[in-house]
Motif scaffolding. Structure first.
Motif, short mmCIF file in Angstrom:
data_model
loop_
_atom_site.label_atom_id
_atom_site.label_comp_id
_atom_site.label_asym_id
_atom_site.label_seq_id
_atom_site.Cartn_x
_atom_site.Cartn_y
_atom_site.Cartn_z
N PRO A 130 0.12 6.81 3.74
CA PRO A 130 -1.22 6.23 3.63
C PRO A 130 -1.31 5.20 2.51
CG PRO A 130 -1.19 8.48 2.77
CD PRO A 130 0.15 8.22 3.38
N SER A 131 -2.07 4.16 2.74
CA SER A 131 -2.28 3.12 1.74
C SER A 131 -3.50 3.49 0.89
CB SER A 131 -2.50 1.76 2.41
OG SER A 131 -1.32 1.34 3.02
N GLU A 132 -3.24 4.28 -0.14
CA GLU A 132 -4.32 4.72 -1.04
C GLU A 132 -4.45 3.82 -2.25
OE1 GLU A 132 -3.69 9.44 0.01
OE2 GLU A 132 -2.84 8.64 -1.83
N VAL A 133 -3.33 3.23 -2.68
CA VAL A 133 -3.30 2.34 -3.84
C VAL A 133 -2.36 1.17 -3.54
CG1 VAL A 133 -3.73 4.20 -5.53
CG2 VAL A 133 -1.38 3.56 -4.95
N LEU A 134 -2.45 0.15 -4.36
CA LEU A 134 -1.48 -0.94 -4.34
C LEU A 134 -0.35 -0.52 -5.27
CD1 LEU A 134 -0.61 -3.85 -3.63
CD2 LEU A 134 -1.84 -4.58 -5.68
N TRP A 146 4.77 4.92 -16.59
CA TRP A 146 3.81 4.93 -15.48
C TRP A 146 2.53 4.25 -15.94
CZ3 TRP A 146 3.86 5.37 -10.50
CH2 TRP A 146 2.69 5.65 -9.81
N MET A 147 2.05 3.26 -15.18
CA MET A 147 0.87 2.49 -15.57
C MET A 147 -0.03 2.29 -14.37
SD MET A 147 2.60 -0.31 -18.12
CE MET A 147 1.19 -0.46 -19.23
N ALA A 148 -1.32 2.08 -14.64
CA ALA A 148 -2.29 1.86 -13.57
C ALA A 148 -3.44 1.01 -14.09
CB ALA A 148 -2.81 3.20 -13.06
N ARG A 149 -4.18 0.47 -13.15
CA ARG A 149 -5.42 -0.25 -13.48
C ARG A 149 -6.26 -0.37 -12.22
NH1 ARG A 149 -5.76 -6.64 -14.01
NH2 ARG A 149 -7.80 -6.09 -13.27
N ASP A 150 -7.55 -0.57 -12.41
CA ASP A 150 -8.45 -0.79 -11.29
C ASP A 150 -8.25 -2.21 -10.76
OD1 ASP A 150 -9.49 1.76 -11.49
OD2 ASP A 150 -11.16 1.13 -12.74
N GLY A 189 0.84 -1.18 0.00
CA GLY A 189 0.00 0.00 0.00
C GLY A 189 0.89 1.24 0.00
N TRP A 190 0.43 2.28 -0.71
CA TRP A 190 1.26 3.47 -0.81
C TRP A 190 0.39 4.66 -1.20
CZ3 TRP A 190 5.65 3.69 1.43
CH2 TRP A 190 6.57 4.70 1.14
N GLY A 205 -9.63 -3.04 0.85
CA GLY A 205 -10.26 -1.80 0.40
C GLY A 205 -9.50 -0.98 -0.62
N LEU A 206 -8.39 -1.50 -1.14
CA LEU A 206 -7.67 -0.78 -2.19
C LEU A 206 -8.35 -1.04 -3.52
CD1 LEU A 206 -3.97 -1.47 -1.12
CD2 LEU A 206 -5.41 0.50 -0.58
N ARG A 207 -8.53 0.00 -4.31
CA ARG A 207 -9.29 -0.11 -5.56
C ARG A 207 -8.48 0.15 -6.81
NH1 ARG A 207 -11.76 -2.98 -2.99
NH2 ARG A 207 -13.57 -2.49 -1.76
N ARG A 208 -7.22 0.53 -6.64
CA ARG A 208 -6.40 0.86 -7.80
C ARG A 208 -4.97 0.37 -7.56
NH1 ARG A 208 -7.13 3.14 -12.40
NH2 ARG A 208 -5.67 4.58 -13.34
N ALA A 209 -4.33 -0.05 -8.65
CA ALA A 209 -2.93 -0.47 -8.61
C ALA A 209 -2.13 0.42 -9.54
CB ALA A 209 -2.79 -1.93 -9.04
#
Length: 174
Positions: free
Chosen positions: A86-90, A165-169, A68-69, A122-126
Protein backbone atom coordinates in the motif's frame (compact mmCIF):
# COMPACT_ATOMS: atom_id res chain seq x y z
CA UNK A 1 22.76 30.31 -14.38
CA UNK A 2 23.68 32.73 -17.14
CA UNK A 3 21.73 33.40 -20.33
CA UNK A 4 24.04 31.08 -22.29
CA UNK A 5 23.73 28.18 -19.80
CA UNK A 6 21.19 25.57 -20.88
CA UNK A 7 18.26 25.11 -18.54
CA UNK A 8 17.92 22.07 -16.36
CA UNK A 9 14.80 19.95 -16.81
CA UNK A 10 13.14 17.62 -14.35
CA UNK A 11 11.08 14.74 -15.69
CA UNK A 12 10.37 11.09 -15.01
CA UNK A 13 13.36 8.81 -14.68
CA UNK A 14 13.22 6.58 -17.78
CA UNK A 15 14.56 3.11 -18.52
CA UNK A 16 16.96 4.77 -20.97
CA UNK A 17 18.45 6.65 -17.97
CA UNK A 18 19.46 3.41 -16.24
CA UNK A 19 23.10 3.22 -17.42
CA UNK A 20 23.83 6.82 -16.40
CA UNK A 21 21.86 6.49 -13.15
CA UNK A 22 23.65 3.28 -12.19
CA UNK A 23 27.02 4.93 -12.89
CA UNK A 24 26.02 7.92 -10.75
CA UNK A 25 24.83 5.59 -7.99
CA UNK A 26 28.22 3.79 -8.04
CA UNK A 27 30.04 7.14 -7.77
CA UNK A 28 27.82 8.36 -4.93
CA UNK A 29 27.54 5.41 -2.56
CA UNK A 30 29.79 2.80 -0.95
CA UNK A 31 29.60 -0.66 -2.54
CA UNK A 32 27.27 -2.13 0.10
CA UNK A 33 24.60 0.46 -0.82
CA UNK A 34 24.92 0.09 -4.61
CA UNK A 35 21.96 -1.81 -6.03
CA UNK A 36 21.84 -4.03 -9.07
CA UNK A 37 19.98 -2.90 -12.17
CA UNK A 38 16.91 -5.07 -11.46
CA UNK A 39 16.42 -3.62 -7.96
CA UNK A 40 17.00 -0.06 -9.19
CA UNK A 41 14.64 -0.47 -12.15
CA UNK A 42 11.89 -2.01 -10.01
CA UNK A 43 11.50 1.26 -8.11
CA UNK A 44 10.93 3.11 -11.37
CA UNK A 45 8.12 0.80 -12.48
CA UNK A 46 5.88 0.82 -9.41
CA UNK A 47 2.46 2.34 -9.99
CA UNK A 48 3.06 5.02 -7.36
CA UNK A 49 6.52 6.08 -8.48
CA UNK A 50 7.93 9.54 -8.02
CA UNK A 51 11.31 8.71 -9.52
CA UNK A 52 12.74 11.69 -11.34
CA UNK A 53 15.73 12.78 -13.37
CA UNK A 54 17.40 16.19 -13.59
CA UNK A 55 18.96 16.68 -17.02
CA UNK A 56 20.77 19.40 -18.89
CA UNK A 57 21.36 18.95 -22.61
CA UNK A 58 20.23 15.34 -22.23
CA UNK A 59 22.91 14.61 -19.60
CA UNK A 60 21.75 13.16 -16.28
CA UNK A 61 22.86 15.51 -13.50
CA UNK A 62 20.94 13.82 -10.72
CA UNK A 63 18.14 11.43 -9.95
CA UNK A 64 15.60 10.65 -7.26
CA UNK A 65 14.23 7.16 -6.60
CA UNK A 66 11.03 7.60 -4.59
CA UNK A 67 7.79 5.68 -4.45
CA UNK A 68 4.65 5.09 -2.46
CA UNK A 69 5.22 2.50 0.23
CA UNK A 70 3.98 1.14 3.55
CA UNK A 71 4.61 3.42 6.52
CA UNK A 72 7.76 2.69 8.56
CA UNK A 73 8.63 -0.30 6.38
CA UNK A 74 11.71 0.49 4.27
CA UNK A 75 12.61 -2.24 1.79
CA UNK A 76 16.03 -3.84 2.31
CA UNK A 77 18.86 -2.61 0.11
CA UNK A 78 18.95 -4.54 -3.16
CA UNK A 79 15.38 -5.83 -3.02
CA UNK A 80 13.47 -6.05 -6.29
CA UNK A 81 10.14 -4.44 -5.50
CA UNK A 82 6.77 -5.64 -6.76
CA UNK A 83 3.32 -4.10 -6.76
CA UNK A 84 0.96 -4.81 -3.91
CA UNK A 85 2.41 -2.76 -1.05
CA UNK A 86 0.00 0.00 0.00
CA UNK A 87 1.08 3.56 -0.75
CA UNK A 88 0.76 5.07 2.72
CA UNK A 89 3.79 7.38 2.55
CA UNK A 90 6.30 8.67 0.04
CA UNK A 91 9.45 6.62 0.62
CA UNK A 92 12.57 8.38 -0.62
CA UNK A 93 14.93 5.58 -1.45
CA UNK A 94 17.81 7.30 -3.17
CA UNK A 95 18.95 10.77 -4.21
CA UNK A 96 22.19 11.28 -6.10
CA UNK A 97 23.65 14.34 -7.81
CA UNK A 98 26.70 14.29 -10.08
CA UNK A 99 29.75 16.40 -9.29
CA UNK A 100 28.79 18.61 -12.28
CA UNK A 101 25.36 19.18 -10.75
CA UNK A 102 26.37 19.96 -7.16
CA UNK A 103 25.52 23.41 -5.88
CA UNK A 104 22.70 23.90 -8.39
CA UNK A 105 19.82 23.01 -6.04
CA UNK A 106 19.10 19.79 -7.93
CA UNK A 107 18.32 17.68 -4.87
CA UNK A 108 15.88 20.23 -3.50
CA UNK A 109 14.23 20.61 -6.94
CA UNK A 110 13.82 16.84 -7.31
CA UNK A 111 12.29 16.54 -3.82
CA UNK A 112 9.97 19.48 -4.51
CA UNK A 113 8.67 17.88 -7.70
CA UNK A 114 8.18 14.52 -5.97
CA UNK A 115 6.31 16.21 -3.11
CA UNK A 116 3.96 17.92 -5.59
CA UNK A 117 3.07 14.59 -7.19
CA UNK A 118 2.73 12.79 -3.87
CA UNK A 119 0.48 15.53 -2.44
CA UNK A 120 -1.68 15.41 -5.56
CA UNK A 121 -2.02 11.66 -5.01
CA UNK A 122 -3.01 12.08 -1.36
CA UNK A 123 0.25 11.16 0.37
CA UNK A 124 0.82 13.32 3.44
CA UNK A 125 4.12 12.08 4.84
CA UNK A 126 7.59 11.31 3.50
CA UNK A 127 10.09 8.91 5.05
CA UNK A 128 13.70 8.06 4.30
CA UNK A 129 16.88 6.60 5.66
CA UNK A 130 19.69 9.15 5.62
CA UNK A 131 22.94 7.30 4.88
CA UNK A 132 26.63 8.09 5.07
CA UNK A 133 26.19 11.22 7.19
CA UNK A 134 23.51 12.82 4.98
CA UNK A 135 21.14 13.59 7.89
CA UNK A 136 22.29 17.24 7.97
CA UNK A 137 21.34 17.64 4.31
CA UNK A 138 17.89 16.16 4.89
CA UNK A 139 17.37 18.38 7.96
CA UNK A 140 17.88 21.40 5.68
CA UNK A 141 14.96 20.05 3.61
CA UNK A 142 12.70 19.84 6.67
CA UNK A 143 13.20 16.20 7.69
CA UNK A 144 13.71 15.28 11.32
CA UNK A 145 14.99 12.14 12.99
CA UNK A 146 11.98 10.02 13.90
CA UNK A 147 11.48 7.42 16.60
CA UNK A 148 11.86 3.80 15.54
CA UNK A 149 10.62 0.51 16.89
CA UNK A 150 13.14 -2.28 17.48
CA UNK A 151 12.32 -3.95 14.15
CA UNK A 152 12.60 -0.67 12.23
CA UNK A 153 15.89 0.19 13.95
CA UNK A 154 17.28 -3.18 12.83
CA UNK A 155 16.30 -2.45 9.20
CA UNK A 156 17.81 1.04 9.37
CA UNK A 157 21.07 -0.41 10.72
CA UNK A 158 21.48 -2.49 7.53
CA UNK A 159 21.94 0.81 5.66
CA UNK A 160 25.21 1.49 7.49
CA UNK A 161 26.56 2.64 10.84
CA UNK A 162 25.56 6.29 10.35
CA UNK A 163 22.06 5.60 8.97
CA UNK A 164 19.25 7.67 10.44
CA UNK A 165 15.46 7.20 10.06
CA UNK A 166 13.87 10.55 9.13
CA UNK A 167 10.43 11.84 8.21
CA UNK A 168 8.50 15.00 7.44
CA UNK A 169 5.02 16.05 6.42
CA UNK A 170 4.28 16.75 2.76
CA UNK A 171 2.57 20.10 2.25
CA UNK A 172 -0.89 19.82 0.65
CA UNK A 173 -1.06 20.54 -3.08
CA UNK A 174 -2.72 23.68 -4.03
Amino acid sequence: MTADTPAMTIAALRPSDLPAALALQAESYPPFLVEAEAAFASRMTLAATYSLAARRDGVLLGYLLAHGWAEQSPPPVGTVLAEGVPSEVLFIHDLAVSSAGRGLGIGEALIGHAFQGAARDGLRRAELIAVEGAAAYWRRLGFTAAATSGALAEKVATYGPHACWMARDIPPSG
